[in-house]
Scaffold this motif. Structure first.
Motif, PDB file in Angstrom:
ATOM      1  N   GLU A 165      18.079 -10.017 -10.606  1.00 35.35           N
ATOM      2  CA  GLU A 165      16.955 -10.449 -11.434  1.00 35.35           C
ATOM      3  C   GLU A 165      15.610 -10.327 -10.735  1.00 35.35           C
ATOM      4  O   GLU A 165      14.588 -10.795 -11.244  1.00 35.35           O
ATOM      5  CB  GLU A 165      17.161 -11.913 -11.849  1.00 35.35           C
ATOM      6  CG  GLU A 165      18.410 -12.142 -12.682  1.00 35.35           C
ATOM      7  CD  GLU A 165      18.666 -13.606 -12.998  1.00 35.35           C
ATOM      8  OE1 GLU A 165      19.537 -13.888 -13.838  1.00 35.35           O
ATOM      9  OE2 GLU A 165      17.991 -14.479 -12.398  1.00 35.35           O
ATOM     10  N   ALA A 166      15.581  -9.672  -9.581  1.00 43.65           N
ATOM     11  CA  ALA A 166      14.382  -9.688  -8.754  1.00 43.65           C
ATOM     12  C   ALA A 166      13.273  -8.795  -9.307  1.00 43.65           C
ATOM     13  O   ALA A 166      13.530  -7.746  -9.899  1.00 43.65           O
ATOM     14  CB  ALA A 166      14.731  -9.241  -7.330  1.00 43.65           C
ATOM     15  N   THR A 167      12.046  -9.235  -9.071  1.00 49.39           N
ATOM     16  CA  THR A 167      10.854  -8.409  -9.253  1.00 49.39           C
ATOM     17  C   THR A 167      10.211  -8.240  -7.880  1.00 49.39           C
ATOM     18  O   THR A 167       9.907  -9.233  -7.220  1.00 49.39           O
ATOM     19  CB  THR A 167       9.854  -9.069 -10.207  1.00 49.39           C
ATOM     20  OG1 THR A 167      10.458  -9.225 -11.488  1.00 49.39           O
ATOM     21  CG2 THR A 167       8.606  -8.215 -10.354  1.00 49.39           C
ATOM     22  N   PRO A 168      10.005  -6.997  -7.429  1.00 49.63           N
ATOM     23  CA  PRO A 168       9.379  -6.809  -6.113  1.00 49.63           C
ATOM     24  C   PRO A 168       7.935  -7.301  -6.118  1.00 49.63           C
ATOM     25  O   PRO A 168       7.301  -7.452  -7.164  1.00 49.63           O
ATOM     26  CB  PRO A 168       9.422  -5.288  -5.915  1.00 49.63           C
ATOM     27  CG  PRO A 168      10.405  -4.767  -6.919  1.00 49.63           C
ATOM     28  CD  PRO A 168      10.358  -5.725  -8.075  1.00 49.63           C
ATOM     29  N   ILE A 169       7.404  -7.527  -4.921  1.00 45.52           N
ATOM     30  CA  ILE A 169       5.973  -7.744  -4.750  1.00 45.52           C
ATOM     31  C   ILE A 169       5.419  -6.595  -3.922  1.00 45.52           C
ATOM     32  O   ILE A 169       6.152  -5.932  -3.180  1.00 45.52           O
ATOM     33  CB  ILE A 169       5.640  -9.103  -4.099  1.00 45.52           C
ATOM     34  CG1 ILE A 169       6.231  -9.203  -2.687  1.00 45.52           C
ATOM     35  CG2 ILE A 169       6.117 -10.243  -4.973  1.00 45.52           C
ATOM     36  CD1 ILE A 169       5.756 -10.428  -1.907  1.00 45.52           C
ATOM     37  N   ALA A 224      15.924  -7.805 -15.433  1.00 44.44           N
ATOM     38  CA  ALA A 224      14.881  -8.209 -14.498  1.00 44.44           C
ATOM     39  C   ALA A 224      13.543  -7.923 -15.161  1.00 44.44           C
ATOM     40  O   ALA A 224      13.484  -7.242 -16.185  1.00 44.44           O
ATOM     41  CB  ALA A 224      15.014  -7.443 -13.179  1.00 44.44           C
ATOM     42  N   THR A 225      12.474  -8.428 -14.581  1.00 46.75           N
ATOM     43  CA  THR A 225      11.140  -8.166 -15.104  1.00 46.75           C
ATOM     44  C   THR A 225      10.504  -7.033 -14.308  1.00 46.75           C
ATOM     45  O   THR A 225      10.445  -7.111 -13.078  1.00 46.75           O
ATOM     46  CB  THR A 225      10.271  -9.423 -15.014  1.00 46.75           C
ATOM     47  OG1 THR A 225      10.896 -10.474 -15.769  1.00 46.75           O
ATOM     48  CG2 THR A 225       8.890  -9.178 -15.577  1.00 46.75           C
ATOM     49  N   PRO A 226      10.018  -5.983 -14.982  1.00 48.18           N
ATOM     50  CA  PRO A 226       9.389  -4.879 -14.250  1.00 48.18           C
ATOM     51  C   PRO A 226       8.022  -5.260 -13.712  1.00 48.18           C
ATOM     52  O   PRO A 226       7.426  -6.261 -14.113  1.00 48.18           O
ATOM     53  CB  PRO A 226       9.289  -3.777 -15.307  1.00 48.18           C
ATOM     54  CG  PRO A 226       9.238  -4.504 -16.609  1.00 48.18           C
ATOM     55  CD  PRO A 226      10.057  -5.755 -16.429  1.00 48.18           C
ATOM     56  N   MET A 227       7.513  -4.436 -12.795  1.00 44.50           N
ATOM     57  CA  MET A 227       6.165  -4.603 -12.254  1.00 44.50           C
ATOM     58  C   MET A 227       5.516  -3.229 -12.157  1.00 44.50           C
ATOM     59  O   MET A 227       6.191  -2.195 -12.269  1.00 44.50           O
ATOM     60  CB  MET A 227       6.197  -5.297 -10.889  1.00 44.50           C
ATOM     61  CG  MET A 227       7.140  -4.698  -9.872  1.00 44.50           C
ATOM     62  SD  MET A 227       6.446  -3.394  -8.839  1.00 44.50           S
ATOM     63  CE  MET A 227       5.446  -4.326  -7.703  1.00 44.50           C
ATOM     64  N   SER A 228       4.195  -3.207 -11.963  1.00 46.57           N
ATOM     65  CA  SER A 228       3.479  -1.936 -11.922  1.00 46.57           C
ATOM     66  C   SER A 228       2.367  -1.998 -10.891  1.00 46.57           C
ATOM     67  O   SER A 228       1.778  -3.057 -10.644  1.00 46.57           O
ATOM     68  CB  SER A 228       2.899  -1.612 -13.306  1.00 46.57           C
ATOM     69  OG  SER A 228       2.233  -0.368 -13.300  1.00 46.57           O
ATOM     70  N   TYR A 229       2.062  -0.833 -10.314  1.00 45.84           N
ATOM     71  CA  TYR A 229       1.005  -0.735  -9.307  1.00 45.84           C
ATOM     72  C   TYR A 229       0.621   0.736  -9.160  1.00 45.84           C
ATOM     73  O   TYR A 229       1.304   1.632  -9.679  1.00 45.84           O
ATOM     74  CB  TYR A 229       1.492  -1.272  -7.956  1.00 45.84           C
ATOM     75  CG  TYR A 229       2.721  -0.562  -7.432  1.00 45.84           C
ATOM     76  CD1 TYR A 229       2.615   0.555  -6.600  1.00 45.84           C
ATOM     77  CD2 TYR A 229       3.994  -0.995  -7.789  1.00 45.84           C
ATOM     78  CE1 TYR A 229       3.739   1.220  -6.145  1.00 45.84           C
ATOM     79  CE2 TYR A 229       5.124  -0.339  -7.334  1.00 45.84           C
ATOM     80  CZ  TYR A 229       4.993   0.774  -6.508  1.00 45.84           C
ATOM     81  OH  TYR A 229       6.106   1.429  -6.060  1.00 45.84           O
ATOM     82  N   GLU A 230      -0.468   0.991  -8.453  1.00 45.10           N
ATOM     83  CA  GLU A 230      -0.861   2.348  -8.091  1.00 45.10           C
ATOM     84  C   GLU A 230      -0.720   2.535  -6.589  1.00 45.10           C
ATOM     85  O   GLU A 230      -1.053   1.644  -5.806  1.00 45.10           O
ATOM     86  CB  GLU A 230      -2.298   2.636  -8.519  1.00 45.10           C
ATOM     87  CG  GLU A 230      -2.450   2.938  -9.995  1.00 45.10           C
ATOM     88  CD  GLU A 230      -3.818   3.522 -10.332  1.00 45.10           C
ATOM     89  OE1 GLU A 230      -4.395   4.222  -9.470  1.00 45.10           O
ATOM     90  OE2 GLU A 230      -4.306   3.268 -11.450  1.00 45.10           O
ATOM     91  N   SER A 231      -0.235   3.701  -6.202  1.00 44.63           N
ATOM     92  CA  SER A 231      -0.130   4.062  -4.791  1.00 44.63           C
ATOM     93  C   SER A 231      -0.334   5.564  -4.686  1.00 44.63           C
ATOM     94  O   SER A 231       0.313   6.326  -5.416  1.00 44.63           O
ATOM     95  CB  SER A 231       1.235   3.667  -4.218  1.00 44.63           C
ATOM     96  OG  SER A 231       1.293   3.950  -2.830  1.00 44.63           O
ATOM     97  N   GLY A 232      -1.252   5.984  -3.822  1.00 44.13           N
ATOM     98  CA  GLY A 232      -1.528   7.402  -3.671  1.00 44.13           C
ATOM     99  C   GLY A 232      -2.047   8.045  -4.934  1.00 44.13           C
ATOM    100  O   GLY A 232      -1.783   9.230  -5.186  1.00 44.13           O
TER     101      GLY A 232
END
Length: 669
Positions: A98-102, A629-637
């Motif tokens: 069930e994890a969401t990364p940070i 699980a709950t998704p997450m979003s971010y920008e990288s590169g």
């Protein structure tokens, strides 16, 4: 929280639905590669620094790269496998990823259901380090999950100093562990060699029944954590205390107990002295939110023990089932609102309190929104605790059980309910065949069913919504531009029956209730049996959808749209056509500035994207295992990623796995 349940193997296609009745110091690996030193974060870096996106749990991704116009081009950018598939773990069948990364800088941090912490490169998914706390794998844990970790930075230390930045995790064996964010090594100056024993002082009764499943909250130099407690075993369970620890040393700075600890408190807050001394739980097992600017933390508490009979705890039972604002520095209670009086239904406040600023009648209001298993949304001014939308105490059905006195009223919010609160009647019976429908009609007719807050009974009571929700730990997401709240919702009815003590063991051993779970509720005159309100085919006796995704417009205080969530794929044999009818779900939504809502959660193995304006499904990506699980979003590169854990859910019986999957648009050529 969790109990064993059996479902006949012949009902393979409905197996993921029926198990809903059960819901709701190691060494660093030798191959670890140190992550680059973290620089101090600025606003641009903090894209998903907390489990809920931010400290207030809005689950909002600020990137606009992926839009309704190009979302159909999403592809898998990278996949990482954790290796945790439950080998040697007693409750391997209950594992729930069930994890969401940070995200901190360019590093993702995620935890497995057995509390292994892993650091990955955010752009490539490449391994950086791994820490296994080596929890005992032979214990019968009440839960088998970890929803994530927390990050803390020591602003007084050199950025490159050992443990100047730390990852914290609470474990199934009730430890709070501090790790060096750069390499995963335990921070030896924290507690006893890097960990604190959380069971100490909580009145532990049984190993594996007092644990931590949600990431701690961070406020300045304090790490704040609640606990998960195995439900319905007894009146006298572990205490649901919330505690704050010094992030550097592990020394406890304060504690707050939701159950009164003095006779004066008991009298004032809806308890008797004896019941307050005996009763346990009322614990905060979900996520705690932080308003650092106001110096407040917001704690969602659960039900006092046991869940389905309250005769040993007469009164309202404050501060159980309450949203509580505490002074973050001291743990002093600032205000609280009890949202379920004298809980008899396992209506824990499972969702994270969401901290938002929204506009109403031309004024900006700093608010906290609490979703509930009853499908209601309660909105309060987070400074004063005053309701932003009216709350009315309405009469509800009385208990018919000797020894029980149910609260005569319950609070109802003026916001639109996300589920029906009407009584389920024989006329509502649903089934695939005439025979199936008739059996459901008879079944509904034999139970007590008077709508929301009908107390459990000796004849059996239909709980709708059930203890699964409504809204569960998946919580809410908020779009600040459109002032929209997004929620994943369950619509699955259950049945709860109180069983006189002398009848409990013979009933359980009779073999007549193969799809039911039983609980002792020791210290009371009654045990408990509960199961899905299901037809002989194993399907719910009420018509689908059994799961939905909803958008609530706060400006208009109205549901903007509500659509079915999930198909029968992965719940049926390959030769049965899949239908999108709305399936049970566990997990929450992500909202992005690009105008999209991403969610997995349903019992089919997909991550979906919906148009936030209309609720229209625009894209779905196939997952190799359940995406509960709950998704997450971010920008990288320069590339936006949407990441979800795909490892299945033991309670829902979805396909298990160990995948962390990142989706992105094709790289520019």
């Amino acid at each position: 929280m969790t109990f064993a349940c059996r479902r006949p193997a012949t009902l393979l296609w409905i197996a993921p639905i029926a198990p809903l009745v059960v819901m709701l110091g190691g060494l660093v690996a030798s191959q670890a590669v140190a992550a680059p030193p973290h620089r101090r974060l600025n606003d641009d870096d903090a894209q998903w620094q907390f489990y809920g996106g931010d400290a207030g749990g809005t689950r909002y991704g600020a990137s606009r790269q992926i839009t309704p116009g190009n979302v159909d081009q999403l592809e898998i950018a990278w996949t990482y496998r954790t290796g945790e598939l439950g080998v040697g773990f007693l409750r391997a069948g209950k594992l729930s990823f069930e994890a969401t990364p940070i995200l901190v800088g360019d590093t993702l941090y995620v935890s497995t259901p057995t509390d292994i912490v892993i650091a990955l490169d955010a752009a490539t998914g490449k391994f950086r380090w791994r820490h296994d706390p080596k929890i005992p794998r032979h214990l019968h844990y009440a839960e088998a999950t970890s929803r994530g970790v927390a990050w803390w930075s020591d602003e007084s230390a050199d950025a490159n100093a050992r443990c100047s930045q730390r990852i914290f995790i609470g474990t199934l064996d009730a430890r709070l562990i501090a790790l060096d964010a750069r390499n995963g090594a335990p921070c030896s100056d924290f507690g006893n060699g890097g960990s604190v024993d959380l069971a100490a002082g909580a009145r532990p009764t049984e190993r594996g029944q007092y644990l931590v499943t949600s990431p701690p909250a961070v406020y300045r130099d304090l790490i704040v954590t609640g606990s998960a407690i195995g439900d319905n075993r007894s009146v006298e369970l572990e205490r649901g205390i919330v505690r704050a620890f010094d992030a550097r040393t592990g020394v406890q700075r304060w504690s707050w107990d939701p159950i009164p600890v003095t006779p004066a408190e008991a009298t004032t807050h809806g308890w008797t002295d004896e019941s307050a001394r005996r009763t346990g739980a009322a614990n905060a097992w979900s996520m705690i939110s932080v308003d650092a600017g106001r110096g407040l933390i917001f704690v969602p508490t659960g039900s006092a023990s046991p869940d389905f009979y309250g005769g040993e705890r007469p009164g309202l039972n404050n501060y159980a089932n309450s949203l509580v604002a505490l002074r973050a520095d001291t743990g002093e209670r600032v205000w609280h609102r009890q949202l379920i009086h004298h809980d008899l239904w396992d209506y824990d406040l499972a969702a994270q309190p969401m901290l938002i600023d929204f506009e109403r009648e031309g004024k900006a209001i700093p608010a906290v929104v609490q979703a509930t298993k009853t499908g209601m949304l309660f909105v309060f001014d987070r400074e004063t605790g005053e309701p932003v939308f009216e709350i009315v105490e309405r009469p509800v059905p009385a208990s018919t059980v000797p020894g029980e006195v149910a609260s005569p009223t319950q609070p109802f919010a003026a916001t639109p309910a996300l589920v029906s609160h009407a009584a389920i009647t024989p006329q509502d019976a649903w089934g695939l065949t005439v025979i199936d429908r008739a059996k459901c009609r008879d079944l509904i007719g034999k139970y007590r069913s008077e709508g929301l807050f009908t107390p459990p009974s000796l004849q059996g009571t239909i709980l709708s919504p059930s203890f699964v929700g409504g809204v569960n730990w998946g919580s809410l997401a908020f779009d600040p531009e459109r002032q929209l709240i997004l929620a994943a919702v369950n619509h699955v009815p259950m049945v709860a029956t109180l069983v006189p003590r002398e009848q409990l063991k013979p009933m359980r051993e009779s073999g007549n209730y193969p799809d039911s779970e039983f609980a002792q509720q020791a210290g009371t005159p009654y045990g408990m049996r509960r199961e899905l309100l299901a037809s002989p085919l194993g399907l719910p006796c009420t018509a689908p959808p059994w799961g939905s995704l909803a958008a609530v417009d706060l400006r208009r205080n109205a549901i903007l749209w509500q659509v079915v969530l999930g198909s029968t794929r992965d719940s049926t044999p390959w030769f049965v056509p899949s239908r999108t009818i709305g399936m049970p779900n566990m997990g929450g939504p992500l909202v992005t500035a690009g105008g999209l809502v991403f969610i997995g959660a349903a019992t089919d193995n997909y991550l979906r994207a919906f148009d936030i304006e209309t609720g229209r499904e625009l894209w779905k990506g196939r997952l190799p295992a359940g995406g509960q699980a709950t998704p997450m979003s971010y920008e990288s590169g320069g590339r936006q990623y949407v990441v979800i854990a795909a490892g299945g859910h033991g309670g829902l019986k979805t396909k298990q796995g160990d995948y962390l999957i990142a989706f992105a648009l094709p790289p520019a050529r």
